[in-house]
Write an enzyme that holds these catalytic residues in place. Structure first.
Site, PDB file in Angstrom:
ATOM      1  N   GLY A  12      -1.463  -0.923 -14.619  1.00 60.28           N
ATOM      2  CA  GLY A  12      -0.572  -1.779 -15.402  1.00 60.28           C
ATOM      3  C   GLY A  12       0.271  -1.078 -16.436  1.00 60.28           C
ATOM      4  N   LEU A  84       0.177  -4.325  -4.685  1.00 58.86           N
ATOM      5  CA  LEU A  84      -0.043  -3.564  -3.453  1.00 58.86           C
ATOM      6  C   LEU A  84      -0.225  -4.400  -2.190  1.00 58.86           C
ATOM      7  CD1 LEU A  84      -2.195  -0.629  -4.862  1.00 58.86           C
ATOM      8  CD2 LEU A  84       0.275  -0.920  -4.780  1.00 58.86           C
ATOM      9  N   HIS A 103       9.414   0.826  -6.492  1.00 62.83           N
ATOM     10  CA  HIS A 103       8.743   1.733  -5.562  1.00 62.83           C
ATOM     11  C   HIS A 103       8.878   3.153  -6.115  1.00 62.83           C
ATOM     12  CE1 HIS A 103       6.967   2.824  -1.762  1.00 62.83           C
ATOM     13  NE2 HIS A 103       7.791   3.855  -1.740  1.00 62.83           N
ATOM     14  N   SER A 135      12.853   3.479  -6.988  1.00 59.76           N
ATOM     15  CA  SER A 135      13.766   2.514  -6.369  1.00 59.76           C
ATOM     16  C   SER A 135      13.360   1.124  -6.847  1.00 59.76           C
ATOM     17  CB  SER A 135      13.639   2.557  -4.842  1.00 59.76           C
ATOM     18  OG  SER A 135      13.920   3.854  -4.348  1.00 59.76           O
TER      19      SER A 135
HETATM   20  C1  GAR Z   1       3.831   2.488  -9.960  1.00 60.40           C
HETATM   21  O1  GAR Z   1       4.099   3.862  -9.880  1.00 60.40           O
HETATM   22  C2  GAR Z   1       4.666   1.725  -8.952  1.00 60.40           C
HETATM   23  O2  GAR Z   1       5.916   2.308  -8.739  1.00 60.40           O
HETATM   24  C3  GAR Z   1       3.805   1.806  -7.721  1.00 60.40           C
HETATM   25  O3  GAR Z   1       2.501   1.624  -8.188  1.00 60.40           O
HETATM   26  C4  GAR Z   1       2.391   2.206  -9.489  1.00 60.40           C
HETATM   27  C5  GAR Z   1       1.676   1.218 -10.388  1.00 60.40           C
HETATM   28  O4  GAR Z   1       1.367   1.815 -11.619  1.00 60.40           O
HETATM   29  N1  GAR Z   1       4.181   0.813  -6.749  1.00 60.40           N
HETATM   30  C6  GAR Z   1       4.066   1.006  -5.449  1.00 60.40           C
HETATM   31  O5  GAR Z   1       3.608   2.027  -4.972  1.00 60.40           O
HETATM   32  C7  GAR Z   1       4.542  -0.150  -4.573  1.00 60.40           C
HETATM   33  N2  GAR Z   1       4.691   0.263  -3.207  1.00 60.40           N
HETATM   34  P1  GAR Z   1       0.992   0.917 -12.868  1.00 60.40           P
HETATM   35  O6  GAR Z   1      -0.083  -0.068 -12.428  1.00 60.40           O
HETATM   36  O7  GAR Z   1       0.460   1.885 -13.874  1.00 60.40           O
HETATM   37  O8  GAR Z   1       2.241   0.216 -13.328  1.00 60.40           O
END
Ligand code: GAR
Length: 189
Positions: A12, A84, A103, A135
């Protein structure tokens, strides 16, 4: 005030950053964080910032239960911030052009099923990419394929591990994601 709902599955860091940004700027409000993961750190972070949280199962998501809960908030924008699971077609159809995702790579490269978090950075490293990035795009029925809103890139040629790439990509996320959300809300993008 325009209302944002966040969906997140993990630590998060994006959700926290977005909540803090709008609590300070007051140009919109994060009214809820929805998560599929009851032990996700994002829930604690949102609660600490006094944002309503809701945990749901795959069945809740696909049966229409989550859509009903969403509708009750009448959100102006739904933001997937490290979410996810695939977003159900019924929610996409109910909120056309009102759902966006971030992404951690330069789509269309390194997108699709299974491409999330560290998997993405590992693939970028293995392919010896000189650059990676972020992205931000609209969500449609297919993984990572909706219309592109914004991309930013960073050099990763000197990175030795996926973790080093992750740090650089996360810096971009922290800088750009709230600003892009704000622009979308103001319809200046
Ligand atoms: C982030 O880096 C986001 O870009 C990625 O998950 C991470 C979540 O981090 N999203 C994906 O890979 C979607 N395909 P966070 O929970 O610390 O924000």
């Amino acid at each position: 005030m325009k209302k944002i709902i966040l969906f997140a599955s993990g630590s998060g860091s994006n959700a926290e950053n977005i909540i803090r940004y709008f609590q300070e700027k007051k140009t919109a409000e994060v009214v809820a964080v929805f998560s599929n993961n009851p032990s996700a750190k994002v829930l604690e972070k949102a609660s600490n910032l006094h944002v309503f949280t809701s945990v749901f199962t795959k069945e809740d998501l696909n049966s229409g239960e989550v859509l009903l809960k969403l509708n009750a908030f009448q959100p102006d924008l739904i933001v997937l911030a490290g979410f996810l699971w695939k977003f159900p077609d019924a929610i996409v159809a109910a909120y056309p052009t009102k759902i966006i995702n971030i992404h951690p790579a330069l789509l269309p490269k390194y997108g699709g099923k299974g491409m999330y978090g560290m998997n993405v950075h590992t693939a970028v490293l293995e392919n010896k990419e000189s650059h990676s990035g972020i992205s931000i795009h609209y969500v449609n029925e297919n993984y990572d394929e909706g219309g592109m809103i914004f991309q930013a890139e960073v050099e990763v040629a000197n990175c030795q591990t996926p973790e080093e790439i992750a740090v650089k990509v996360q810096e971009l996320e922290q800088i750009h994601f709230p600003l892009i959300i704000e622009k979308i809300m103001k319809q200046t993008l």
